[in-house]
Design a protein around this motif. Sequence first.
Motif, mmCIF file in Angstrom:
data_model
loop_
_atom_site.group_PDB
_atom_site.id
_atom_site.type_symbol
_atom_site.label_atom_id
_atom_site.label_comp_id
_atom_site.label_asym_id
_atom_site.label_seq_id
_atom_site.Cartn_x
_atom_site.Cartn_y
_atom_site.Cartn_z
ATOM 1 N N GLY A 133 0.097 -6.888 -4.241
ATOM 2 C CA GLY A 133 -1.004 -7.684 -4.764
ATOM 3 C C GLY A 133 -2.052 -7.776 -3.673
ATOM 4 N N GLY A 134 -3.212 -8.313 -3.983
ATOM 5 C CA GLY A 134 -4.268 -8.363 -2.976
ATOM 6 C C GLY A 134 -4.607 -6.957 -2.517
ATOM 7 N N ASP A 135 -4.764 -6.787 -1.195
ATOM 8 C CA ASP A 135 -5.078 -5.442 -0.688
ATOM 9 C C ASP A 135 -3.820 -4.678 -0.279
ATOM 10 N N GLY A 136 -2.640 -5.278 -0.464
ATOM 11 C CA GLY A 136 -1.396 -4.568 -0.226
ATOM 12 C C GLY A 136 -1.004 -4.396 1.224
ATOM 13 N N ARG A 137 -1.640 -5.156 2.113
ATOM 14 C CA ARG A 137 -1.351 -4.967 3.535
ATOM 15 C C ARG A 137 -0.163 -5.820 3.983
ATOM 16 N N MET A 138 0.245 -5.621 5.234
ATOM 17 C CA MET A 138 1.301 -6.417 5.842
ATOM 18 C C MET A 138 0.746 -7.781 6.228
ATOM 19 N N ARG A 139 1.487 -8.845 5.841
ATOM 20 C CA ARG A 139 1.056 -10.210 6.128
ATOM 21 C C ARG A 139 2.279 -11.071 6.429
ATOM 22 N N PRO A 140 2.078 -12.250 7.033
ATOM 23 C CA PRO A 140 3.208 -13.176 7.158
ATOM 24 C C PRO A 140 3.676 -13.629 5.776
ATOM 25 N N MET A 141 4.959 -13.958 5.658
ATOM 26 C CA MET A 141 5.435 -14.557 4.420
ATOM 27 C C MET A 141 4.672 -15.850 4.178
ATOM 28 N N PRO A 142 4.401 -16.208 2.910
ATOM 29 C CA PRO A 142 3.755 -17.493 2.649
ATOM 30 C C PRO A 142 4.592 -18.629 3.244
#
Length: 519
Positions: free
Chosen positions: A488-497
């Motif tokens: 979802g979003g731009d599909g990048r790596m992010r911290p877990m919510p």
Amino acid sequence: MALTRVKTESGILKGALAGNQRVAVYKGVPYAAPPVGAYRWREPQPVEPWEGERTAYVWGDACLQKRVLGGGDFYQKEFYADRTFSEDCLTANIWTPAKEAGEGLPVAVWIHGGGMQHGDCINMAYDGEAFAKRGVIFVTFGYRLNVFGFLAHPELTAERKDADGVASSGNYAYLDILAALGWVQKNIAAFGGDPKRVTIMGQSGGAGAVMDVATMELSRGLYCRGIMQSGGGLGGMIGDNKVTLAEAEQIGKEFFAYIGAENLEQARQIPGQKMVEHYYDFCRQRPKKEGDPYSPFNMNIDGYVFHDTSVNRIKANQFGDVDYLVGAMADEFRYVMPRRQIDLAKYRADIQSKYGRYAKQYLKAAHAETAEGAEETEQSSSSDTMWASAQAFAEILLELGRKPAYLYYFSKPAPGEDHRGAFHSGEHAYVFQTFLRINRPYDGSDFDLSNEMCAYWTNFIKNGDPNGEGLMSWKPYTKQESLAKEFGGDGRMRPMPETEMSAFRRDYILGRLKEDGNE
């Protein structure tokens, strides 16, 4: 053309071509004898061999149950069509692209969700064809649920004693899962699969079952990878509530008294449909406190299937050292279940009883100064729990020196006027590529995301690494980069919510909290 005739250890099976004619599907294949009559509440028994050729054209029955919460329930309308139900539910379905036996293809075995109380291996979203066309043999199977899968009783315990004197009862659902995995080991080469390349995967209660299976000594050698969607990890759908065999037997005795069965023989004579009605009535009338599961029929520590809770086994480094992929949805049950009405005094007392010296911190994270604050937090409790359990598992793998896990969270809201968000189970149509069966207005962006997800999952099943040509990089969770892949979003790596409650749950399960909340 794909194999449409195979020889298993029990006899010859005739399958049919799937929608994609490069794939063959075998439906309703027995992996154990029907658990009926004297086999009710016993370990799964071997399949009776058959003569000649057996057709595998029709799905097997689902285990007896009421369909979630009835015909008007959200999940009923979302995923389920008419099905037949019976105790004769120990069958598997196999999709294969192999043209001959012994091709050595990777295998995925799906454990369906439903909290091990309901659900089945066939619904409008589940299908192995998308994986099979990518070179993976895909297996789904049914197993015993609710009272059929978990009843323990002193008479059952006495009935089952092995050569070492270990007596146990209950946990039949997990014995079924082990039997299905054992069947795969013995037979999957005939379908073109490699028994040494088996990935177990599941969602919700099925994801919890993947984690539970990983902690069992009986499961060694049956799989090499695990995928857990919305339920696995450290916490999630696996609990730290230690139910002993004796406690489970006491529940069984209460149940026998409730249904008027004086002994095991009488209980086995009660028709299955009547038994499942007794089960739901019994669950409704038993007193409950905050955090108790709906059903009292769950796993117990019997010294045979389970030697401790799965949480304790993981913390003690007593679980499968394999590749793991784990994640959750952004909204889990947030917009699916009705908002709870909380009696604040009772809520605080229940939290105190459950969390003891950590209750003050829980109530603070829950914003329980008011009933409204607690209700808002509890509305998101499933998301908080799933995020926390995935991250806690990833972190304990690092602490134990294991291979790092691949984490994800799915944030794309489901299309449709009901505005359910990225709801629990909403990823099914993406993972299995079954959009055309679901009554939602999916568009091109959904199909693109589905192609990515199925490709990532396929790569992981094949190699233990989801990355592949044409896909954005998905890095494992490490101390240096504590990130998850967003779908979802731009599909990048992010911290877990993270919320105050998900942080509490993560640190609570990892044992990081100070007793009074002081650092």
